[in-house]
Enzyme design. Structure first.
Site, short mmCIF file in Angstrom:
data_model
loop_
_atom_site.label_atom_id
_atom_site.label_comp_id
_atom_site.label_asym_id
_atom_site.label_seq_id
_atom_site.Cartn_x
_atom_site.Cartn_y
_atom_site.Cartn_z
CE LYS A 112 -3.56 -2.52 1.92
NZ LYS A 112 -4.51 -2.80 3.33
CD GLN A 119 -3.64 -4.90 6.62
OE1 GLN A 119 -3.88 -3.64 5.64
NE2 GLN A 119 -3.86 -5.74 5.83
CG ASP A 147 -10.16 -0.46 4.08
OD1 ASP A 147 -10.59 -1.47 3.42
OD2 ASP A 147 -9.43 -1.31 5.22
#
Ligand code: NDP
Length: 299
Positions: free
Chosen positions: A51, A95, A118
């Site tokens: 990422k 994460q 997200d």
């Protein structure tokens, strides 16, 4: 037809770098993504590294906060809260998975919905389930009304790139997780498909999957979907990321070679959904930047 997520993701990134350069020129700063990584799981560390590289490639500023595996829930929450109130941060990603002693839903709920790249915070999940047009191909461009979860958004984009319109089709989703199965099912419903969601208690699975015009596999079981489970000409999206127990090689949930010979379109693993997840994360970060009001957020 093999749908190359890698190629689609590369073209999205090329467009995003132009867009980000324009934003910098217009607003005097680049979008910024903050990632919180707790613990030392090697797979999570690799995702975070990928990422970071992707952000650098398109000009999104990125910060990674690494906390030890024994970090307390309060320590993680105070990091999230500090990032929520930092005006220079546009997107926050925690994460997953978090170490077992930390309640994931508690942490995700603490992320400001405006910065939830997200799309997993309760407010954004509610919007996904109550807004009928959410995430339709073409609408989920750089600034949709709210962030849609990255992997499901990537699946929809791949269908669109392959020229598969879900409207009026039978879609079957294998898996009912909050991260993949459920949101992709809602996006397919929004796009006009008739959707069946299967899980570990589903009976007669092959009978259901073999009627699917669109089959999304998200269960985490290597080579689980075999050719006899797939309708001829179906579009097959393989979300799974597994290690083949025999060869040790990365593979999906679909028995790729046999299913590719029967499917109309199929995504490979690696090089399918995985790169799209990162591309959608970058798009969501730019979307958060734009929705927050870039001029204000430099204050
Ligand atoms: P989860 O473990 O959270 O969910 C798995 C789902 O599969 C559950 O709903 C489970 O059913 C269902 N399932 C398990 N076994 C069977 C079976 N034999 N038949 C039918 N359904 C079954 O996984 P995730 O959704 O988080 O991830 C799924 C896969 O996708 C994993 O391989 C993961 O690594 C991968 N992934 C890939 C991403 C990418 O970017 N490419 C991103 C995120 C995930 P039940 O609910 O009944 O337990």
């Amino acid at each position: 037809m093999i749908i190359s997520g890698k190629e689609v993701a590369n073209s999205i990134k090329a467009l995003l770098s132009e867009e980000v350069a324009g934003l910098k020129e217009k607003y005097g700063r680049n979008p910024k993504l903050a990632v919180i990584l707790v613990g030392d799981d090697p797979a999570s560390a690799k995702y975070v590294h990928n990422k970071e590289l992707a952000c650098e490639r398109v000009g999104i500023e990125n910060l990674t906060f690494r906390l030890p595996a024994q970090a307390t829930v309060d320590q993680v929450l105070s990091r999230v809260e500090a990032l929520n109130s930092d005006p220079s941060v546009d997107g926050i990603l925690v994460q997953l998975p978090l170490p077992g002693h930390i309640c994931e839903s508690h942490v995700i709920a603490a992320i400001s919905p405006d910065k939830d790249v997200d799309g997993l915070s309760p407010a954004n999940v509610a919007r996904l389930w109550t807004e009928r047009a959410a995430g339709l191909p073409g609408l989920n461009s750089a600034a949709p009304a709210f962030p849609v979860p990255c992997t499901p958004a990537g699946c929809m984009r791949l269908l669109s790139e392959a020229g598969v319109d879900p409207d009026g089709k039978n879609a079957v989703v294998l898996g009912r997780s909050n991260i993949v199965g459920l949101p992709v099912a809602k996006l397919l419903l929004n796009a006009g498909a008739t959707v069946t969601v299967c899980h570990s208690h589903t009976k007669n699975l092959a009978e259901i999957t073999s009627k699917a015009d669109i089959l999304v596999a998200a269960i985490g079981k290597p080579h689980f979907v075999t050719a006899d489970m797939v309708k001829s000409g179906a579009a097959v999206i393989d979300v799974g990321i597994n290690v083949d127990p025999v060869t040790g090689v990365l593979c999906g949930d679909v028995d790729f070679d046999a299913v590719a010979a029967k499917a109309g379109a199929i995504t490979p693993v690696p090089g399918g959904v995985g790169p799209m997840t990162i591309a959608m994360l970058l798009e969501n970060t730019v979307g958060c930047f734009l929705r927050r009001g870039p001029a204000r957020s430099t204050a």
